[in-house]
Design an enzyme around this catalytic site. Structure first.
Site, PDB file in Angstrom:
ATOM      1  N   LYS A 254       9.334  -6.226   9.276  1.00 29.46           N
ATOM      2  CA  LYS A 254       9.443  -6.026   7.825  1.00 29.46           C
ATOM      3  C   LYS A 254       8.328  -5.054   7.457  1.00 29.46           C
ATOM      4  O   LYS A 254       7.172  -5.434   7.302  1.00 29.46           O
ATOM      5  CB  LYS A 254       9.257  -7.368   7.105  1.00 29.46           C
ATOM      6  CG  LYS A 254       9.896  -7.471   5.742  1.00 29.46           C
ATOM      7  CD  LYS A 254       9.363  -6.506   4.725  1.00 29.46           C
ATOM      8  CE  LYS A 254       7.988  -6.875   4.207  1.00 29.46           C
ATOM      9  NZ  LYS A 254       7.416  -5.812   3.338  1.00 29.46           N
TER      10      LYS A 254
ATOM     11  N   GLU B  67      -3.928 -10.349  11.112  1.00 28.41           N
ATOM     12  CA  GLU B  67      -4.947  -9.296  11.000  1.00 28.41           C
ATOM     13  C   GLU B  67      -5.129  -9.059   9.511  1.00 28.41           C
ATOM     14  O   GLU B  67      -4.286  -8.428   8.877  1.00 28.41           O
ATOM     15  CB  GLU B  67      -4.474  -8.007  11.690  1.00 28.41           C
ATOM     16  CG  GLU B  67      -4.186  -8.145  13.170  1.00 28.41           C
ATOM     17  CD  GLU B  67      -5.423  -8.424  13.998  1.00 28.41           C
ATOM     18  OE1 GLU B  67      -6.553  -8.307  13.476  1.00 28.41           O
ATOM     19  OE2 GLU B  67      -5.256  -8.781  15.179  1.00 28.41           O
TER      20      GLU B  67
ATOM     21  N   CYS C 151      -8.450  -1.337   7.224  1.00 29.01           N
ATOM     22  CA  CYS C 151      -9.172  -2.615   7.128  1.00 29.01           C
ATOM     23  C   CYS C 151     -10.469  -2.568   7.917  1.00 29.01           C
ATOM     24  O   CYS C 151     -11.360  -3.379   7.703  1.00 29.01           O
ATOM     25  CB  CYS C 151      -8.290  -3.775   7.565  1.00 29.01           C
ATOM     26  SG  CYS C 151      -7.472  -3.452   9.109  1.00 29.01           S
TER      27      CYS C 151
ATOM     28  N   GLU D 262     -12.897  -5.536  -0.766  1.00 32.67           N
ATOM     29  CA  GLU D 262     -12.473  -4.487   0.153  1.00 32.67           C
ATOM     30  C   GLU D 262     -12.057  -3.289  -0.707  1.00 32.67           C
ATOM     31  O   GLU D 262     -11.131  -3.391  -1.506  1.00 32.67           O
ATOM     32  CB  GLU D 262     -11.287  -5.004   0.976  1.00 32.67           C
ATOM     33  CG  GLU D 262     -10.906  -4.100   2.100  1.00 32.67           C
ATOM     34  CD  GLU D 262      -9.861  -4.721   3.033  1.00 32.67           C
ATOM     35  OE1 GLU D 262      -9.129  -5.640   2.613  1.00 32.67           O
ATOM     36  OE2 GLU D 262      -9.780  -4.268   4.187  1.00 32.67           O
TER      37      GLU D 262
HETATM   38  P1  ADP Z   1      -1.708  -4.587   0.842  1.00 41.15           P
HETATM   39  O1  ADP Z   1      -2.632  -5.100  -0.204  1.00 41.15           O
HETATM   40  O2  ADP Z   1      -2.350  -3.811   1.925  1.00 41.15           O
HETATM   41  O3  ADP Z   1      -0.456  -3.947   0.314  1.00 41.15           O
HETATM   42  P2  ADP Z   1      -0.240  -6.970   1.361  1.00 41.15           P
HETATM   43  O4  ADP Z   1      -0.798  -8.150   2.055  1.00 41.15           O
HETATM   44  O5  ADP Z   1       0.122  -7.100  -0.063  1.00 41.15           O
HETATM   45  O6  ADP Z   1      -1.306  -5.840   1.640  1.00 41.15           O
HETATM   46  O7  ADP Z   1       1.028  -6.394   2.127  1.00 41.15           O
HETATM   47  C1  ADP Z   1       1.152  -6.385   3.519  1.00 41.15           C
HETATM   48  C2  ADP Z   1       2.579  -6.684   3.878  1.00 41.15           C
HETATM   49  O8  ADP Z   1       2.907  -7.992   3.408  1.00 41.15           O
HETATM   50  C3  ADP Z   1       3.604  -5.746   3.260  1.00 41.15           C
HETATM   51  O9  ADP Z   1       4.668  -5.546   4.193  1.00 41.15           O
HETATM   52  C4  ADP Z   1       4.093  -6.540   2.060  1.00 41.15           C
HETATM   53  O10 ADP Z   1       5.386  -6.183   1.652  1.00 41.15           O
HETATM   54  C5  ADP Z   1       4.087  -7.943   2.634  1.00 41.15           C
HETATM   55  N1  ADP Z   1       4.036  -9.023   1.624  1.00 41.15           N
HETATM   56  C6  ADP Z   1       3.515  -8.980   0.388  1.00 41.15           C
HETATM   57  N2  ADP Z   1       3.658 -10.175  -0.215  1.00 41.15           N
HETATM   58  C7  ADP Z   1       4.302 -10.990   0.648  1.00 41.15           C
HETATM   59  C8  ADP Z   1       4.734 -12.365   0.615  1.00 41.15           C
HETATM   60  N3  ADP Z   1       4.546 -13.139  -0.437  1.00 41.15           N
HETATM   61  N4  ADP Z   1       5.352 -12.856   1.710  1.00 41.15           N
HETATM   62  C9  ADP Z   1       5.532 -12.073   2.793  1.00 41.15           C
HETATM   63  N5  ADP Z   1       5.146 -10.800   2.892  1.00 41.15           N
HETATM   64  C10 ADP Z   1       4.540 -10.246   1.838  1.00 41.15           C
END
Ligand code: ADP
Length: 485
Positions: free
Chosen positions: A182, A258, A292, A389
Protein backbone atom coordinates in the site's frame (compact mmCIF):
# COMPACT_ATOMS: atom_id res chain seq x y z
CA UNK A 1 -7.91 16.29 -15.94
CA UNK A 2 -5.51 15.32 -18.74
CA UNK A 3 -2.11 13.86 -18.00
CA UNK A 4 0.91 16.10 -18.07
CA UNK A 5 2.92 15.93 -21.31
CA UNK A 6 6.16 14.99 -19.52
CA UNK A 7 4.52 11.97 -17.86
CA UNK A 8 5.41 8.90 -20.00
CA UNK A 9 2.30 7.72 -21.89
CA UNK A 10 2.56 4.15 -20.57
CA UNK A 11 2.74 5.16 -16.88
CA UNK A 12 0.68 2.59 -14.96
CA UNK A 13 -2.24 4.13 -13.09
CA UNK A 14 -4.46 1.11 -12.30
CA UNK A 15 -4.33 -1.18 -9.29
CA UNK A 16 -1.99 -4.16 -9.60
CA UNK A 17 -3.70 -7.34 -8.40
CA UNK A 18 -2.91 -10.98 -9.21
CA UNK A 19 -0.55 -10.02 -12.04
CA UNK A 20 -3.01 -7.65 -13.75
CA UNK A 21 -3.60 -3.91 -14.00
CA UNK A 22 -7.22 -3.40 -12.87
CA UNK A 23 -9.55 -0.50 -12.17
CA UNK A 24 -10.97 -0.42 -8.65
CA UNK A 25 -14.25 -2.28 -8.06
CA UNK A 26 -15.98 1.04 -7.36
CA UNK A 27 -14.38 2.71 -10.39
CA UNK A 28 -13.07 5.50 -8.13
CA UNK A 29 -9.83 7.29 -8.94
CA UNK A 30 -7.83 10.00 -7.22
CA UNK A 31 -5.44 12.70 -8.41
CA UNK A 32 -1.70 12.61 -7.98
CA UNK A 33 -0.11 16.05 -7.68
CA UNK A 34 3.23 17.46 -8.80
CA UNK A 35 4.64 19.20 -5.71
CA UNK A 36 6.82 21.45 -7.91
CA UNK A 37 3.77 23.11 -9.47
CA UNK A 38 0.84 22.16 -7.26
CA UNK A 39 -0.90 20.93 -10.44
CA UNK A 40 -2.35 17.50 -11.18
CA UNK A 41 -0.02 14.94 -12.81
CA UNK A 42 -2.53 12.19 -13.43
CA UNK A 43 -5.08 10.11 -11.56
CA UNK A 44 -4.81 6.55 -10.25
CA UNK A 45 -7.34 3.89 -9.34
CA UNK A 46 -8.50 4.22 -5.72
CA UNK A 47 -8.63 0.82 -4.01
CA UNK A 48 -11.44 0.04 -1.60
CA UNK A 49 -12.00 -2.82 0.80
CA UNK A 50 -13.33 -5.06 -2.01
CA UNK A 51 -10.09 -4.60 -3.97
CA UNK A 52 -8.02 -5.29 -0.87
CA UNK A 53 -9.91 -8.49 -0.33
CA UNK A 54 -9.20 -9.57 -3.95
CA UNK A 55 -5.51 -8.81 -3.42
CA UNK A 56 -5.40 -10.82 -0.21
CA UNK A 57 -7.24 -13.76 -1.85
CA UNK A 58 -4.58 -13.79 -4.57
CA UNK A 59 -1.71 -13.46 -2.06
CA UNK A 60 -3.10 -16.35 -0.02
CA UNK A 61 -3.66 -18.49 -3.13
CA UNK A 62 -0.09 -17.86 -4.34
CA UNK A 63 1.59 -18.29 -0.94
CA UNK A 64 2.24 -22.02 -0.75
CA UNK A 65 3.52 -22.29 -4.33
CA UNK A 66 5.81 -19.31 -3.86
CA UNK A 67 7.13 -20.73 -0.57
CA UNK A 68 7.83 -24.02 -2.36
CA UNK A 69 9.57 -22.30 -5.29
CA UNK A 70 13.27 -23.21 -5.12
CA UNK A 71 15.28 -20.49 -3.39
CA UNK A 72 17.54 -20.31 -6.45
CA UNK A 73 14.52 -19.47 -8.62
CA UNK A 74 13.28 -16.82 -6.17
CA UNK A 75 16.79 -15.42 -6.18
CA UNK A 76 16.92 -15.32 -10.00
CA UNK A 77 13.61 -13.44 -10.19
CA UNK A 78 14.81 -10.88 -7.65
CA UNK A 79 18.10 -10.53 -9.48
CA UNK A 80 16.31 -10.02 -12.81
CA UNK A 81 14.03 -7.44 -11.16
CA UNK A 82 17.15 -5.60 -9.96
CA UNK A 83 18.52 -5.63 -13.52
CA UNK A 84 15.23 -4.29 -14.87
CA UNK A 85 15.14 -1.53 -12.24
CA UNK A 86 18.64 -0.48 -13.28
CA UNK A 87 17.68 -0.66 -16.98
CA UNK A 88 14.66 1.56 -16.25
CA UNK A 89 16.57 4.09 -14.16
CA UNK A 90 15.47 7.05 -16.28
CA UNK A 91 11.78 6.16 -16.18
CA UNK A 92 11.70 5.38 -12.46
CA UNK A 93 13.70 8.50 -11.59
CA UNK A 94 11.45 10.74 -13.67
CA UNK A 95 8.31 9.32 -12.04
CA UNK A 96 9.76 9.86 -8.58
CA UNK A 97 10.77 13.41 -9.39
CA UNK A 98 7.35 14.19 -10.82
CA UNK A 99 5.27 12.69 -8.02
CA UNK A 100 7.56 13.35 -5.06
CA UNK A 101 9.60 16.40 -6.09
CA UNK A 102 13.16 15.28 -5.38
CA UNK A 103 15.83 16.48 -7.84
CA UNK A 104 16.48 14.06 -10.71
CA UNK A 105 20.03 13.36 -9.52
CA UNK A 106 18.68 12.27 -6.14
CA UNK A 107 15.94 10.24 -7.80
CA UNK A 108 18.56 8.40 -9.84
CA UNK A 109 20.46 7.81 -6.62
CA UNK A 110 17.32 6.31 -5.11
CA UNK A 111 16.91 3.97 -8.07
CA UNK A 112 20.44 2.68 -7.44
CA UNK A 113 19.88 2.46 -3.67
CA UNK A 114 16.35 1.06 -3.86
CA UNK A 115 17.26 -1.42 -6.59
CA UNK A 116 20.18 -2.67 -4.54
CA UNK A 117 17.79 -4.15 -1.96
CA UNK A 118 16.58 -6.50 -4.69
CA UNK A 119 20.12 -7.60 -5.55
CA UNK A 120 21.09 -7.91 -1.87
CA UNK A 121 18.07 -10.07 -1.06
CA UNK A 122 18.51 -12.09 -4.26
CA UNK A 123 21.81 -13.06 -2.67
CA UNK A 124 20.20 -13.73 0.73
CA UNK A 125 17.42 -15.91 -0.71
CA UNK A 126 19.81 -18.84 -1.12
CA UNK A 127 21.43 -18.43 2.31
CA UNK A 128 18.45 -19.08 4.59
CA UNK A 129 19.89 -21.45 7.15
CA UNK A 130 18.71 -23.44 10.12
CA UNK A 131 20.67 -25.44 12.66
CA UNK A 132 20.89 -28.78 14.32
CA UNK A 133 22.45 -29.85 17.61
CA UNK A 134 22.43 -32.91 19.75
CA UNK A 135 20.36 -32.28 22.87
CA UNK A 136 22.72 -31.71 25.84
CA UNK A 137 21.09 -34.64 27.63
CA UNK A 138 22.03 -36.85 24.70
CA UNK A 139 18.37 -37.60 24.38
CA UNK A 140 17.68 -36.85 20.71
CA UNK A 141 18.43 -34.03 18.31
CA UNK A 142 17.24 -30.43 18.03
CA UNK A 143 16.47 -29.43 14.45
CA UNK A 144 15.69 -25.76 13.80
CA UNK A 145 14.22 -24.66 10.48
CA UNK A 146 13.21 -21.28 9.05
CA UNK A 147 9.91 -20.89 7.22
CA UNK A 148 8.29 -17.92 5.45
CA UNK A 149 5.77 -16.17 7.72
CA UNK A 150 3.13 -16.06 4.96
CA UNK A 151 1.26 -13.24 3.19
CA UNK A 152 2.64 -9.83 4.19
CA UNK A 153 1.33 -6.29 4.03
CA UNK A 154 3.80 -3.46 3.36
CA UNK A 155 2.64 0.11 4.04
CA UNK A 156 5.11 2.66 2.73
CA UNK A 157 5.64 6.44 2.94
CA UNK A 158 6.05 9.04 0.19
CA UNK A 159 9.59 10.22 0.86
CA UNK A 160 11.42 7.33 -0.86
CA UNK A 161 8.73 5.94 -3.19
CA UNK A 162 10.93 3.14 -4.55
CA UNK A 163 13.38 2.26 -1.77
CA UNK A 164 10.84 2.03 1.05
CA UNK A 165 9.04 -0.55 -1.07
CA UNK A 166 12.03 -2.60 -2.24
CA UNK A 167 13.38 -2.71 1.32
CA UNK A 168 10.27 -4.72 2.26
CA UNK A 169 9.49 -6.53 -1.01
CA UNK A 170 13.08 -7.80 -1.42
CA UNK A 171 13.34 -9.70 1.86
CA UNK A 172 9.69 -10.84 1.75
CA UNK A 173 10.07 -12.43 -1.68
CA UNK A 174 13.48 -13.86 -0.80
CA UNK A 175 12.00 -15.51 2.29
CA UNK A 176 9.13 -17.01 0.26
CA UNK A 177 6.36 -14.63 1.33
CA UNK A 178 3.74 -13.01 -0.89
CA UNK A 179 3.26 -9.25 -0.46
CA UNK A 180 0.59 -6.58 -0.80
CA UNK A 181 2.03 -3.07 -0.96
CA UNK A 182 0.00 0.00 0.00
CA UNK A 183 2.07 2.94 -1.27
CA UNK A 184 1.55 6.44 0.10
CA UNK A 185 -1.30 8.31 -1.60
CA UNK A 186 1.07 11.12 -2.63
CA UNK A 187 3.39 8.78 -4.58
CA UNK A 188 1.67 5.66 -5.98
CA UNK A 189 3.15 5.73 -9.51
CA UNK A 190 6.68 4.46 -8.83
CA UNK A 191 5.43 1.35 -7.02
CA UNK A 192 2.95 0.56 -9.81
CA UNK A 193 5.78 0.69 -12.33
CA UNK A 194 7.89 -1.56 -10.08
CA UNK A 195 5.08 -4.13 -10.03
CA UNK A 196 5.15 -4.22 -13.82
CA UNK A 197 8.92 -4.72 -13.80
CA UNK A 198 8.50 -7.64 -11.37
CA UNK A 199 6.01 -9.23 -13.76
CA UNK A 200 8.55 -8.82 -16.56
CA UNK A 201 11.16 -10.42 -14.29
CA UNK A 202 8.97 -13.55 -14.11
CA UNK A 203 7.30 -13.10 -10.72
CA UNK A 204 4.22 -15.37 -10.64
CA UNK A 205 0.76 -13.76 -10.48
CA UNK A 206 -0.54 -13.05 -6.99
CA UNK A 207 2.88 -12.88 -5.33
CA UNK A 208 2.92 -9.06 -5.43
CA UNK A 209 -0.05 -6.67 -5.44
CA UNK A 210 -0.04 -2.87 -5.22
CA UNK A 211 -3.04 -0.97 -3.86
CA UNK A 212 -3.03 2.82 -4.03
CA UNK A 213 -5.89 4.20 -1.95
CA UNK A 214 -7.15 7.39 -0.41
CA UNK A 215 -8.80 5.34 2.32
CA UNK A 216 -5.71 3.98 4.09
CA UNK A 217 -7.48 3.57 7.40
CA UNK A 218 -10.40 1.60 5.89
CA UNK A 219 -8.39 -0.57 3.48
CA UNK A 220 -5.52 -1.33 5.87
CA UNK A 221 -7.95 -1.81 8.76
CA UNK A 222 -9.84 -4.46 6.77
CA UNK A 223 -6.65 -6.30 5.81
CA UNK A 224 -5.30 -6.19 9.37
CA UNK A 225 -8.54 -7.70 10.66
CA UNK A 226 -8.17 -10.72 8.35
CA UNK A 227 -6.44 -13.62 10.08
CA UNK A 228 -4.99 -14.83 6.76
CA UNK A 229 -2.57 -11.89 6.78
CA UNK A 230 0.61 -13.01 8.57
CA UNK A 231 2.69 -9.87 8.87
CA UNK A 232 2.67 -6.08 8.66
CA UNK A 233 5.76 -4.07 7.77
CA UNK A 234 5.26 -0.34 8.10
CA UNK A 235 7.37 2.74 7.46
CA UNK A 236 5.83 6.04 8.48
CA UNK A 237 4.87 8.10 11.49
CA UNK A 238 4.95 6.82 15.06
CA UNK A 239 1.32 7.89 15.35
CA UNK A 240 0.16 5.54 12.54
CA UNK A 241 2.61 2.86 13.72
CA UNK A 242 0.80 2.78 17.07
CA UNK A 243 -2.55 2.26 15.32
CA UNK A 244 -1.13 -0.62 13.26
CA UNK A 245 0.51 -2.25 16.30
CA UNK A 246 -2.86 -2.09 18.03
CA UNK A 247 -4.48 -3.80 15.04
CA UNK A 248 -1.66 -6.36 14.84
CA UNK A 249 -2.29 -7.27 18.48
CA UNK A 250 -5.67 -8.77 17.62
CA UNK A 251 -4.31 -11.78 15.73
CA UNK A 252 -0.87 -11.46 17.38
CA UNK A 253 0.51 -10.66 13.94
CA UNK A 254 4.24 -10.29 13.35
CA UNK A 255 5.09 -6.58 12.94
CA UNK A 256 8.08 -4.55 11.76
CA UNK A 257 7.92 -0.81 12.35
CA UNK A 258 10.21 1.89 10.96
CA UNK A 259 8.83 5.02 12.60
CA UNK A 260 9.74 8.62 13.25
CA UNK A 261 13.10 9.98 14.33
CA UNK A 262 14.64 13.04 15.92
CA UNK A 263 18.28 12.51 15.00
CA UNK A 264 20.91 14.46 16.92
CA UNK A 265 24.04 15.55 15.04
CA UNK A 266 26.84 16.33 17.51
CA UNK A 267 29.94 18.29 16.55
CA UNK A 268 32.69 18.01 19.18
CA UNK A 269 35.41 20.63 19.48
CA UNK A 270 38.06 18.19 18.20
CA UNK A 271 36.12 17.52 14.97
CA UNK A 272 37.29 18.35 11.46
CA UNK A 273 34.87 21.27 11.10
CA UNK A 274 34.95 21.46 7.31
CA UNK A 275 34.10 17.76 7.11
CA UNK A 276 31.39 18.22 9.76
CA UNK A 277 29.76 20.98 7.69
CA UNK A 278 29.73 18.74 4.61
CA UNK A 279 28.35 15.86 6.67
CA UNK A 280 25.74 18.15 8.20
CA UNK A 281 24.61 19.26 4.78
CA UNK A 282 24.24 15.63 3.66
CA UNK A 283 22.51 14.51 6.87
CA UNK A 284 20.12 17.46 6.78
CA UNK A 285 19.46 18.01 3.11
CA UNK A 286 19.21 14.53 1.56
CA UNK A 287 15.71 14.48 0.10
CA UNK A 288 15.26 18.12 1.15
CA UNK A 289 15.29 17.05 4.80
CA UNK A 290 12.35 14.69 4.23
CA UNK A 291 13.95 11.57 5.69
CA UNK A 292 13.41 9.86 9.03
CA UNK A 293 17.19 9.69 9.40
CA UNK A 294 17.57 13.44 8.72
CA UNK A 295 19.63 15.35 11.28
CA UNK A 296 16.95 17.10 13.31
CA UNK A 297 19.01 18.84 16.00
CA UNK A 298 22.59 20.07 15.63
CA UNK A 299 24.40 20.04 18.96
CA UNK A 300 27.64 21.95 18.51
CA UNK A 301 30.42 22.54 21.04
CA UNK A 302 30.37 26.22 21.96
CA UNK A 303 34.07 26.62 21.05
CA UNK A 304 33.35 25.78 17.38
CA UNK A 305 29.71 26.71 17.18
CA UNK A 306 30.00 30.07 15.41
CA UNK A 307 32.48 28.73 12.85
CA UNK A 308 30.27 25.70 12.12
CA UNK A 309 27.04 27.72 12.03
CA UNK A 310 28.40 30.42 9.72
CA UNK A 311 29.81 27.83 7.30
CA UNK A 312 26.62 25.75 7.31
CA UNK A 313 24.48 28.87 6.75
CA UNK A 314 26.68 29.83 3.76
CA UNK A 315 26.36 26.36 2.24
CA UNK A 316 22.58 26.24 2.83
CA UNK A 317 22.11 29.72 1.40
CA UNK A 318 23.94 28.72 -1.81
CA UNK A 319 21.77 25.65 -2.49
CA UNK A 320 19.78 25.88 -5.69
CA UNK A 321 16.07 25.40 -4.99
CA UNK A 322 13.77 24.52 -7.88
CA UNK A 323 11.70 21.93 -9.69
CA UNK A 324 13.44 18.55 -9.47
CA UNK A 325 13.39 17.99 -13.22
CA UNK A 326 15.37 21.20 -13.93
CA UNK A 327 19.13 20.85 -14.41
CA UNK A 328 21.18 21.96 -11.46
CA UNK A 329 18.39 21.80 -8.87
CA UNK A 330 19.77 20.76 -5.49
CA UNK A 331 16.64 21.13 -3.36
CA UNK A 332 13.12 20.34 -4.57
CA UNK A 333 9.76 21.28 -3.09
CA UNK A 334 8.16 19.80 0.01
CA UNK A 335 5.66 17.03 -0.65
CA UNK A 336 2.49 19.06 -0.09
CA UNK A 337 1.06 22.27 1.32
CA UNK A 338 0.20 20.60 4.64
CA UNK A 339 3.85 19.76 5.28
CA UNK A 340 4.98 23.21 4.21
CA UNK A 341 2.54 24.97 6.55
CA UNK A 342 3.57 22.68 9.41
CA UNK A 343 7.25 23.54 8.93
CA UNK A 344 6.53 27.25 8.52
CA UNK A 345 4.58 27.20 11.80
CA UNK A 346 7.46 25.45 13.64
CA UNK A 347 10.00 28.00 12.35
CA UNK A 348 7.72 30.99 13.09
CA UNK A 349 7.14 29.71 16.61
CA UNK A 350 10.89 29.27 17.22
CA UNK A 351 11.65 32.75 15.90
CA UNK A 352 8.86 34.30 18.00
CA UNK A 353 10.44 32.75 21.09
CA UNK A 354 13.94 34.08 20.35
CA UNK A 355 15.66 31.88 17.73
CA UNK A 356 17.91 33.72 15.29
CA UNK A 357 17.50 33.11 11.54
CA UNK A 358 20.96 32.72 9.94
CA UNK A 359 19.51 32.02 6.49
CA UNK A 360 16.10 31.27 4.99
CA UNK A 361 13.22 31.18 7.45
CA UNK A 362 10.37 31.45 4.98
CA UNK A 363 8.29 29.76 2.32
CA UNK A 364 9.17 30.66 -1.27
CA UNK A 365 6.36 32.49 -3.06
CA UNK A 366 4.97 31.19 -6.36
CA UNK A 367 3.78 27.83 -7.65
CA UNK A 368 4.70 24.62 -5.85
CA UNK A 369 5.48 23.90 -2.22
CA UNK A 370 8.96 25.33 -1.79
CA UNK A 371 10.58 26.35 1.48
CA UNK A 372 13.93 28.12 1.70
CA UNK A 373 16.86 26.16 3.19
CA UNK A 374 17.02 27.54 6.71
CA UNK A 375 19.48 27.70 9.59
CA UNK A 376 18.26 28.73 13.05
CA UNK A 377 20.57 29.43 15.98
CA UNK A 378 20.09 30.38 19.64
CA UNK A 379 17.03 28.21 20.17
CA UNK A 380 15.27 28.25 23.51
CA UNK A 381 15.65 24.71 24.93
CA UNK A 382 11.87 24.27 25.13
CA UNK A 383 11.27 25.06 21.42
CA UNK A 384 8.78 22.72 19.76
CA UNK A 385 11.09 22.49 16.75
CA UNK A 386 13.71 20.69 18.91
CA UNK A 387 11.18 18.07 20.00
CA UNK A 388 9.36 17.46 16.71
CA UNK A 389 10.53 15.69 13.58
CA UNK A 390 11.01 18.65 11.19
CA UNK A 391 10.99 16.71 7.88
CA UNK A 392 12.14 19.72 5.86
CA UNK A 393 15.16 21.88 4.97
CA UNK A 394 15.57 23.50 8.38
CA UNK A 395 18.72 23.10 10.50
CA UNK A 396 18.44 24.07 14.15
CA UNK A 397 21.57 24.61 16.23
CA UNK A 398 22.13 24.54 19.97
CA UNK A 399 25.42 24.73 21.87
CA UNK A 400 27.02 22.55 24.59
CA UNK A 401 30.15 22.60 26.73
CA UNK A 402 30.78 18.99 27.82
CA UNK A 403 30.47 15.55 26.28
CA UNK A 404 28.07 14.42 29.01
CA UNK A 405 25.85 17.40 28.33
CA UNK A 406 25.83 16.63 24.58
CA UNK A 407 25.00 12.95 25.06
CA UNK A 408 22.25 13.73 27.58
CA UNK A 409 20.69 16.27 25.18
CA UNK A 410 21.00 13.84 22.25
CA UNK A 411 19.17 11.13 24.20
CA UNK A 412 16.51 13.47 25.54
CA UNK A 413 13.82 12.34 23.08
CA UNK A 414 11.30 9.50 22.89
CA UNK A 415 12.81 8.61 19.49
CA UNK A 416 15.91 6.54 18.78
CA UNK A 417 16.47 6.06 15.06
CA UNK A 418 19.70 7.67 13.77
CA UNK A 419 22.36 9.72 15.57
CA UNK A 420 25.50 11.33 14.15
CA UNK A 421 28.66 12.77 15.63
CA UNK A 422 31.95 14.21 14.50
CA UNK A 423 35.16 13.75 16.48
CA UNK A 424 38.78 12.77 15.85
CA UNK A 425 39.19 11.01 19.19
CA UNK A 426 38.98 7.21 19.07
CA UNK A 427 38.13 6.77 22.78
CA UNK A 428 35.33 9.30 22.44
CA UNK A 429 34.11 7.55 19.28
CA UNK A 430 33.63 4.28 21.14
CA UNK A 431 32.26 5.91 24.31
CA UNK A 432 29.71 8.11 22.56
CA UNK A 433 28.66 5.37 20.09
CA UNK A 434 27.80 3.19 23.10
CA UNK A 435 26.07 5.98 25.02
CA UNK A 436 23.70 7.11 22.26
CA UNK A 437 20.26 5.53 22.45
CA UNK A 438 19.79 5.04 18.73
CA UNK A 439 19.46 2.10 16.37
CA UNK A 440 22.01 3.60 13.97
CA UNK A 441 25.04 5.79 14.61
CA UNK A 442 26.99 7.67 11.94
CA UNK A 443 30.56 8.56 12.93
CA UNK A 444 32.19 11.31 10.88
CA UNK A 445 29.65 10.81 8.11
CA UNK A 446 26.24 12.21 7.30
CA UNK A 447 24.82 9.36 5.20
CA UNK A 448 24.43 5.94 6.76
CA UNK A 449 21.81 4.02 4.75
CA UNK A 450 23.17 0.87 3.12
CA UNK A 451 21.19 -2.16 1.86
CA UNK A 452 23.81 -4.41 3.48
CA UNK A 453 23.33 -2.85 6.95
CA UNK A 454 20.43 -3.31 9.40
CA UNK A 455 18.28 -0.16 9.35
CA UNK A 456 16.07 0.27 12.38
CA UNK A 457 15.32 2.21 15.51
CA UNK A 458 14.85 1.81 19.25
CA UNK A 459 12.35 3.42 21.64
CA UNK A 460 9.42 4.99 19.73
CA UNK A 461 11.33 4.81 16.43
CA UNK A 462 10.36 1.23 15.81
CA UNK A 463 10.74 -2.51 15.98
CA UNK A 464 12.94 -4.71 13.81
CA UNK A 465 15.53 -4.13 11.10
CA UNK A 466 15.45 -3.74 7.34
CA UNK A 467 18.43 -4.58 5.13
CA UNK A 468 21.49 -6.61 5.99
CA UNK A 469 21.26 -10.25 6.92
CA UNK A 470 18.91 -9.13 9.71
CA UNK A 471 16.32 -7.91 7.16
CA UNK A 472 15.23 -11.32 5.96
CA UNK A 473 14.74 -12.61 9.51
CA UNK A 474 11.71 -10.33 9.81
CA UNK A 475 9.95 -12.49 7.20
CA UNK A 476 10.86 -15.90 8.63
CA UNK A 477 9.52 -17.89 11.54
CA UNK A 478 11.53 -20.38 13.52
CA UNK A 479 10.39 -23.97 13.88
CA UNK A 480 11.92 -26.45 16.32
CA UNK A 481 11.62 -30.12 15.38
CA UNK A 482 12.45 -32.57 18.16
CA UNK A 483 14.01 -35.80 16.82
CA UNK A 484 14.57 -38.89 18.80
CA UNK A 485 17.47 -40.14 16.73
P1 ADP B 1 3.72 10.68 6.88
O1 ADP B 1 3.48 11.62 8.00
O2 ADP B 1 5.15 10.48 6.51
O3 ADP B 1 2.83 10.88 5.69
P2 ADP B 1 2.08 8.52 7.72
O4 ADP B 1 2.39 7.64 8.87
O5 ADP B 1 0.90 9.40 7.81
O6 ADP B 1 3.43 9.29 7.47
O7 ADP B 1 1.94 7.68 6.37
C1 ADP B 1 2.72 6.56 6.08
C2 ADP B 1 1.87 5.55 5.37
O8 ADP B 1 0.82 5.15 6.24
C3 ADP B 1 1.19 6.06 4.10
O9 ADP B 1 1.14 5.00 3.15
C4 ADP B 1 -0.21 6.40 4.59
O10 ADP B 1 -1.17 6.36 3.58
C5 ADP B 1 -0.43 5.28 5.59
N1 ADP B 1 -1.47 5.56 6.61
C6 ADP B 1 -1.87 6.75 7.09
N2 ADP B 1 -2.83 6.57 8.01
C7 ADP B 1 -3.07 5.25 8.10
C8 ADP B 1 -3.95 4.43 8.90
N3 ADP B 1 -4.79 4.94 9.77
N4 ADP B 1 -3.89 3.09 8.73
C9 ADP B 1 -3.01 2.56 7.85
N5 ADP B 1 -2.16 3.26 7.09
C10 ADP B 1 -2.18 4.59 7.20
Amino acid sequence: MSDRPDLPADTPTDLWIDGHALPSVSGARFDVADPATGGVLTSVADAGVADASKALDSAVAAQSRWAATPPRRRSEILYRAWELVVEHTDELALLMTLEMGKPLAEARGEVAYGGEFLRWFAEEAVRIGGRTTTAPSGNGRILVTKEPVGPCLAVTPWNFPLAMGTRKIGPALAAGCTVIVKPAEDTPLTMLLLARLFRDAGLPDGVLSVLPTLDSAGVIGALMADSRLAKISFTGSTQVGRILLGQAAHHVMKASMELGGNAPFIVFDDADIDAAVEGALAAKMRNGGQACTAANRFLVHNAVRERFTAALADRMDALRVGAGREDGTEVGPLINERQRSRIAALVDDAVASGAVVRTGGKAIAGDGWFYAPTVLDHLPTDSDILAEEIFGPVAVITGFDTEDEAVAAANDTPYGLAAYFYTRDLDRTLRVSAALNAGMVGVNRGIISDPAAPFGGVKESGLGSEGGSEGIAEYLTTKYIALTA
